[in-house]
Write an enzyme that holds these catalytic residues in place. Structure first.
Site, mmCIF file in Angstrom:
data_model
loop_
_atom_site.group_PDB
_atom_site.id
_atom_site.type_symbol
_atom_site.label_atom_id
_atom_site.label_comp_id
_atom_site.label_asym_id
_atom_site.label_seq_id
_atom_site.Cartn_x
_atom_site.Cartn_y
_atom_site.Cartn_z
ATOM 1 N N LYS A 4 0.841 -1.195 0.000
ATOM 2 C CA LYS A 4 0.000 0.000 0.000
ATOM 3 C C LYS A 4 0.875 1.244 0.000
ATOM 4 O O LYS A 4 1.230 1.775 1.042
ATOM 5 C CB LYS A 4 -0.942 0.009 1.205
ATOM 6 C CG LYS A 4 -1.993 1.106 1.155
ATOM 7 C CD LYS A 4 -2.972 0.998 2.314
ATOM 8 C CE LYS A 4 -4.031 2.067 2.224
ATOM 9 N NZ LYS A 4 -4.970 1.992 3.353
ATOM 10 N N GLU A 122 30.356 -26.360 -14.677
ATOM 11 C CA GLU A 122 31.132 -27.191 -13.756
ATOM 12 C C GLU A 122 32.379 -27.597 -14.513
ATOM 13 O O GLU A 122 32.338 -28.427 -15.424
ATOM 14 C CB GLU A 122 30.316 -28.415 -13.330
ATOM 15 C CG GLU A 122 30.809 -29.015 -12.024
ATOM 16 C CD GLU A 122 31.676 -30.246 -12.215
ATOM 17 O OE1 GLU A 122 32.913 -30.061 -12.310
ATOM 18 O OE2 GLU A 122 31.143 -31.349 -12.264
ATOM 19 N N CYS A 147 39.656 -40.317 -6.990
ATOM 20 C CA CYS A 147 39.592 -39.326 -8.021
ATOM 21 C C CYS A 147 38.243 -38.668 -7.951
ATOM 22 O O CYS A 147 37.234 -39.312 -7.996
ATOM 23 C CB CYS A 147 39.782 -39.939 -9.379
ATOM 24 S SG CYS A 147 39.408 -38.871 -10.747
ATOM 25 N N GLU A 244 45.159 -28.826 -14.398
ATOM 26 C CA GLU A 244 44.270 -29.947 -14.065
ATOM 27 C C GLU A 244 44.898 -31.236 -14.587
ATOM 28 O O GLU A 244 45.254 -31.345 -15.744
ATOM 29 C CB GLU A 244 42.877 -29.727 -14.648
ATOM 30 C CG GLU A 244 41.898 -30.791 -14.240
ATOM 31 C CD GLU A 244 40.561 -30.594 -14.886
ATOM 32 O OE1 GLU A 244 39.603 -31.185 -14.388
ATOM 33 O OE2 GLU A 244 40.501 -29.861 -15.853
#
Length: 337
Positions: A4, A122, A147, A244
């Site tokens: 309101k 990911e 792993c 990696e």
């Protein structure tokens, strides 16, 4: 809810979330089944799968389970063609990609240049396992074999020699062979490119001055088999420590974070204060304490930094496939106001 504003007609505001109309899931060949299971549930709607050899069989079983026709759709092909077409398609509302950091960049670029579709990624990891000198060596050595992967292991000086010896002993019983053989612990590399890449990292380690504790050679005359390989006395600037593929708590944290990735990490200690300090300080999406790859459908999984963003599993996984909408309507002559 009712809002309101001063001197204005009250408004009824309804907030709700609806699913993206068409979601594309691009899945890696190395972790196909679980990656797909993690992601197909939260989408709860039409999906476009782009993945490898397991997908036709998964599609068959999905149909047998009662998934309606048209909900799951499969595209096969290579990344530069099929993957690029999906990422840049104007009628796809969302892309979830699992794979390398380099390709993740390309997916984001294509999504941005097309319809600005949201992307969850990911990506790679160079995950640390930190073993403190109060840890049980047998437990820690078992975790070192696993792993997502604990490919960097930091061991406190007091137990370093015993731990290295124990881990090297375990690799002697590590069976490398046909992945369809139940007795095999490790199969071949997926193709010659990956095979050559791993051998090149082993060569980098040897030439860089790291101590080869076990393995380090190709196996057999057929197939892309490589011995389980462990290096010791690595420096953080060595290629095999960065890409990696030990001392006080502060030093362990600093060295664990000395990577462009932040997917996961493990801590092995019986000291709760150390566990709390280290887990809060490592920049990774998942921290395991005295365990590794312990997971649950309610536990979010995803990375920091160049390991991507977005989460699989948990409520966070559902949120990333939703669009929030606010619907506002004026209210006139209500007896409640």
């Amino acid at each position: 809810m009712v809002v309101k504003p001063a001197e204005q007609t009250p408004l009824s505001a309804l907030y709700y979330a609806h699913l993206d109309k068409l979601v594309s899931l691009q899945i890696p060949c190395c972790f196909e089944f679980f990656s797909l299971m993690y992601q197909m549930g939260p989408t709860l709607g039409p999906e476009l799968w782009k993945a490898g050899k397991l997908i036709p069989s998964l599609l068959y079983f999905s149909i047998q389970a009662g998934v309606p026709d048209g909900v799951i759709n499969v595209i096969t092909g290579y990344g530069p063609t099929a993957g690029a077409a999906i990422s840049s398609h104007m009628d796809i509302d969302k892309v979830s990609f699992t794979g390398s950091t380099e390709v993740g960049r390309l997916v984001m670029q294509a999504a941005a240049k097309s319809n600005l579709k949201p992307v969850s990624l990911e990506l790679g990891g160079k995950n640390p396992l930190i073993v403190f000198d109060d840890a049980d060596i047998e437990t820690a050595a078992n975790l070192g074999e696993i792993c997502v992967a604990s490919s960097r292991i930091f061991v406190q000086e007091g137990i370093y020699d015993d731990f290295a010896k124990k881990l090297a002993e375990k690799t002697k019983n590590w069976v490398v062979g046909d992945p369809f053989d139940p007795s095999a612990s490790q199969g071949p590399q997926v193709d010659k490119k990956q095979y050559d890449k791993i051998l090149s990292y082993i060569d980098h380690g040897k030439r860089g001055g790291a101590i080869l504790l076990s393995g380090g050679k190709a196996m057999g005359d057929k197939g892309y088999y490589i011995e389980p390989t462990i290096f010791g006395d690595l420096k953080d600037d060595m290629t095999i420590a960065k890409d990696e593929n030990l001392g006080l708590v502060d030093e362990a944290i600093k060295r664990a974070n000395a990577t462009r990735y932040g997917l996961a990490a493990g801590i092995v200690t019986n000291d709760l204060n150390v566990a709390n300090t280290v887990s809060r300080s490592i920049r990774a999406g998942v921290i395991w304490i005295n365990c590794y790859i312990a997971s649950d459908q309610d536990c979010p999984y995803g990375g920091y930094k160049m390991s991507g963003f977005g989460r699989d599993l948990g409520l966070e996984a559902i949120d990333q496939y939703l669009q929030v909408k606010a619907v506002v309507t004026p209210i006139y002559n209500s007896s409640w106001l």
